[in-house]
Design a protein around this motif. Structure first.
Motif, mmCIF file in Angstrom:
data_model
loop_
_atom_site.group_PDB
_atom_site.id
_atom_site.type_symbol
_atom_site.label_atom_id
_atom_site.label_comp_id
_atom_site.label_asym_id
_atom_site.label_seq_id
_atom_site.Cartn_x
_atom_site.Cartn_y
_atom_site.Cartn_z
ATOM 1 N N VAL A 179 -10.073 -50.236 65.416
ATOM 2 C CA VAL A 179 -9.369 -49.688 64.246
ATOM 3 C C VAL A 179 -8.276 -48.716 64.668
ATOM 4 C CG1 VAL A 179 -11.254 -50.048 62.627
ATOM 5 C CG2 VAL A 179 -11.234 -47.972 64.011
ATOM 6 N N ALA A 180 -7.749 -48.887 65.862
ATOM 7 C CA ALA A 180 -6.691 -48.011 66.362
ATOM 8 C C ALA A 180 -5.468 -48.068 65.464
ATOM 9 C CB ALA A 180 -6.310 -48.438 67.777
ATOM 10 N N ASP A 181 -4.708 -46.981 65.447
ATOM 11 C CA ASP A 181 -3.396 -46.857 64.792
ATOM 12 C C ASP A 181 -3.450 -46.627 63.285
ATOM 13 O OD1 ASP A 181 -2.377 -47.375 67.285
ATOM 14 O OD2 ASP A 181 -1.612 -49.368 66.814
ATOM 15 N N VAL A 235 -1.570 -42.251 70.931
ATOM 16 C CA VAL A 235 -2.435 -42.142 72.097
ATOM 17 C C VAL A 235 -3.393 -40.953 71.986
ATOM 18 C CG1 VAL A 235 -0.617 -40.911 73.389
ATOM 19 C CG2 VAL A 235 -2.506 -41.972 74.612
ATOM 20 N N LEU A 236 -2.929 -39.810 71.507
ATOM 21 C CA LEU A 236 -3.824 -38.658 71.384
ATOM 22 C C LEU A 236 -4.926 -38.919 70.364
ATOM 23 C CD1 LEU A 236 -1.358 -35.629 71.521
ATOM 24 C CD2 LEU A 236 -2.845 -36.499 73.326
ATOM 25 N N ASN A 237 -4.569 -39.582 69.279
ATOM 26 C CA ASN A 237 -5.581 -39.908 68.274
ATOM 27 C C ASN A 237 -6.654 -40.816 68.847
ATOM 28 O OD1 ASN A 237 -6.210 -42.217 65.911
ATOM 29 N ND2 ASN A 237 -6.453 -40.088 65.272
ATOM 30 N N MET A 238 -6.243 -41.765 69.694
ATOM 31 C CA MET A 238 -7.220 -42.670 70.304
ATOM 32 C C MET A 238 -8.125 -41.914 71.265
ATOM 33 S SD MET A 238 -7.789 -45.925 69.911
ATOM 34 C CE MET A 238 -9.475 -45.431 69.655
ATOM 35 N N LEU A 239 -7.530 -41.022 72.051
ATOM 36 C CA LEU A 239 -8.337 -40.200 72.951
ATOM 37 C C LEU A 239 -9.315 -39.339 72.164
ATOM 38 C CD1 LEU A 239 -5.560 -39.002 75.450
ATOM 39 C CD2 LEU A 239 -7.254 -40.781 75.841
ATOM 40 N N MET A 240 -8.858 -38.776 71.060
ATOM 41 C CA MET A 240 -9.716 -37.922 70.234
ATOM 42 C C MET A 240 -10.856 -38.718 69.606
ATOM 43 S SD MET A 240 -8.969 -34.636 69.967
ATOM 44 C CE MET A 240 -9.291 -34.074 68.293
ATOM 45 N N MET A 241 -10.576 -39.919 69.138
ATOM 46 C CA MET A 241 -11.621 -40.716 68.496
ATOM 47 C C MET A 241 -12.734 -41.069 69.466
ATOM 48 S SD MET A 241 -9.378 -43.195 66.000
ATOM 49 C CE MET A 241 -10.778 -44.099 65.362
ATOM 50 N N THR A 242 -12.362 -41.406 70.700
ATOM 51 C CA THR A 242 -13.397 -41.767 71.669
ATOM 52 C C THR A 242 -14.138 -40.525 72.182
ATOM 53 O OG1 THR A 242 -11.633 -41.831 73.331
ATOM 54 C CG2 THR A 242 -12.335 -43.924 72.417
ATOM 55 N N GLU A 259 3.084 -43.228 55.180
ATOM 56 C CA GLU A 259 4.035 -42.372 55.890
ATOM 57 C C GLU A 259 3.431 -41.841 57.189
ATOM 58 O OE1 GLU A 259 6.504 -38.183 55.317
ATOM 59 O OE2 GLU A 259 5.393 -39.047 53.637
ATOM 60 N N GLY A 260 2.186 -41.376 57.107
ATOM 61 C CA GLY A 260 1.530 -40.864 58.300
ATOM 62 C C GLY A 260 1.310 -41.945 59.333
ATOM 63 N N GLU A 261 0.992 -43.135 58.886
ATOM 64 C CA GLU A 261 0.790 -44.245 59.809
ATOM 65 C C GLU A 261 2.092 -44.613 60.503
ATOM 66 O OE1 GLU A 261 -0.875 -48.849 59.595
ATOM 67 O OE2 GLU A 261 -1.454 -47.410 58.030
ATOM 68 N N ALA A 262 3.206 -44.548 59.759
ATOM 69 C CA ALA A 262 4.513 -44.868 60.343
ATOM 70 C C ALA A 262 4.939 -43.803 61.355
ATOM 71 C CB ALA A 262 5.556 -45.004 59.247
ATOM 72 N N ARG A 263 4.689 -42.519 61.039
ATOM 73 C CA ARG A 263 5.046 -41.443 61.965
ATOM 74 C C ARG A 263 4.173 -41.461 63.207
ATOM 75 N NH1 ARG A 263 4.216 -37.711 57.891
ATOM 76 N NH2 ARG A 263 2.967 -36.450 59.328
ATOM 77 N N GLY A 264 2.955 -41.931 63.049
ATOM 78 C CA GLY A 264 1.987 -41.907 64.132
ATOM 79 C C GLY A 264 0.885 -40.921 63.841
ATOM 80 N N LEU A 265 -0.339 -41.289 64.214
ATOM 81 C CA LEU A 265 -1.493 -40.444 63.907
ATOM 82 C C LEU A 265 -1.549 -39.194 64.776
ATOM 83 C CD1 LEU A 265 -4.243 -43.161 63.371
ATOM 84 C CD2 LEU A 265 -2.725 -42.124 61.701
#
Length: 449
Positions: free
Chosen positions: A127-129, A40-47, A410-416
């Protein structure tokens, strides 16, 4: 101030610019609630990052590229307003204030900046996640420069005055030669961002486990909040595009409201008939679909036309979001189904429902205008779609084969949130140490994995 200056119009345009700016946080909440909690934070940051990247480019050369003097019908003359030179006047001591109609041109600069920002932000949902943050920033800058600014020049007709007081059209070929109608950005914003999201999602690849693994929205109240902010801000987007506080803005305000209401209900009807349930996610998505569909046509239709376009937009987009499962592209947050399809629907329906009594004064097919406006709408939409798709592919492939686009497995599995930003939206360690509390949060679905 020049005799044409209107304090009321200037206030309206600046308030509209602020409303459109609010749409970017609205998109952030809308998208942020739809992803899993670990992203969720990554999505907020991207927008939200679009506010930073696009603003700097706009102030340096973006406004010139979009609204400078026409160059080969493709983009504006970039040196003309580089650094926004020549646009700052001092009304207090009588110095000339560059005008855009009845408002200082700087008000128009601010208003159109917010359009550029939200168009870039919309792409992120597809392209989320899985997209790394650094490459996203680079993509945003290149895409705004090579795609959005030129397309805005094609679509938005800005009328200024030369040194002799003559009207000068700064818009490119879609506005002035093709004469396609796009009042507030159905092509430049929604078709443009939607097809860019499609191309970027295909090049980036599917999320691990999609579509077999359930990837449900983690926070539906966020989604509803985002939809509400978008609806509120969209009055600046559509009615503000009249650039004056008058009859056109008033009409557009009403047609926008009617279409959005109809789209929400038609989406829910499709859901109920197809799935047996009318969902909050469907209501929020229907709201956005209706706003998208009415954007190009809001000044061209009467209330009945707005009702028809909204109902069609909601129903068509509700069906279109299922295409990704049939065609195999992973559009994570339905940018393609809502923005590209909704933008195409609204743009084409101008050719059917444009009513002569509406502010634009255009006759569509259903009002005796024949197919003349319909083919113009189709060519304009097709040109934006093909150009955006081609240039987006070049940009995305160039980044993919240089610095890379996608997070490592690995990073994708842990979460962005953790792998890209070293943060977590929800601090579970603060929820006591007892197993009962942790089980309660797990059962509520608030898991970081």
């Amino acid at each position: 101030m020049p005799p044409s200056f209107s304090a009321g119009d200037t206030a309206w345009l600046l308030v509209s610019a602020a409303l459109v700016m609010l749409m970017t946080p609205g998109v952030a909440f809308f998208y942020g609630g739809m992803v899993r909690s670990k992203n969720v934070l990554n999505m907020l940051m991207m927008t939200m990052s679009a506010l930073g990247v696009v603003t700097i480019l706009w102030a340096l050369y973006g406004y010139s590229e979009a609204f400078g003097d026409d160059t080969w019908h493709f983009f504006g003359r970039i040196p003309q307003y580089f650094g926004l030179k020549g646009l700052i006047g001092k009304d207090a001591d009588g110095a000339a204030v560059p005008m855009s109609g009845t408002t200082p041109q700087m008000a128009f600069v601010a208003f159109q900046l917010m359009f550029a920002i939200i168009t870039v932000a919309l792409v992120a949902g597809a392209v989320a996640d899985r997209l790394r943050f650094g490459p996203w920033l680079l993509f945003s800058a290149l895409w705004a420069t090579l795609v959005y600014f030129p397309v805005a020049h094609w679509v938005f007709d800005f009328n200024g005055k030369d040194d002799k007081g003559n009207i000068v059209h700064h818009g490119g070929w879609i506005a002035n030669q093709l004469l396609a109608i796009d009042f507030a950005g159905g092509t430049a914003v929604h078709i443009n961002s939607g097809v860019a999201g499609l191309v970027l999602a295909i090049i980036l690849g599917k999320r691990k486990g999609w579509p077999k693994t359930s990837m449900r929205p983690h926070n539906l109240p966020f989604v509803m909040l985002g939809a509400g902010l978008l609806w509120f801000g969209w009055y600046g987007f559509n009615a503000g595009s009249a650039l004056t506080a008058g009859a056109t803005a008033s009409t557009v305000f009403v047609t926008t409201t009617v279409a959005t209401a109809a789209a929400m209900l038609s989406w829910l009807l499709v859901e109920k008939l197809r799935d047996g349930h009318a969902t909050s996610l469907g209501a929020a998505s229907g709201i956005v679909a209706g706003l998208v569909a009415i954007t190009p046509s809001c000044s061209s239709v009467n209330v009945l036309g707005a009702l028809a376009i909204g109902a069609a937009g909601g129903a068509v987009c509700a069906v279109a979001i299922g295409l990704k499962y049939r065609l195999g592209y992973d559009d994570a947050l339905d940018v393609v189904g809502v923005h590209m399809v909704g933008g195409i629907t609204g743009t084409l329906l101008v050719g059917l429902f444009a009513a002569p009594e509406a502010p634009a004064g255009i006759k569509g097919l259903f009002y005796g205008g024949g197919f003349d406006q319909l083919w113009r709408q189709a060519v304009g939409a097709g040109a934006v779609l093909l150009y955006s798709a081609a240039v987006t592919a070049v940009i995305a492939l160039a980044i993919k084969h240089t610095i890379g686009l996608r997070a490592d497995p690995e990073g994708e599995a842990r979460g962005l949130d953790e792998s890209e930003h070293a943060e977590s939206a929800y601090d579970f360690s603060a929820v006591g140490s007892g197993s009962a509390e942790r089980r309660a949060f797990a059962e509520a679905g608030l898991r970081s994995e």
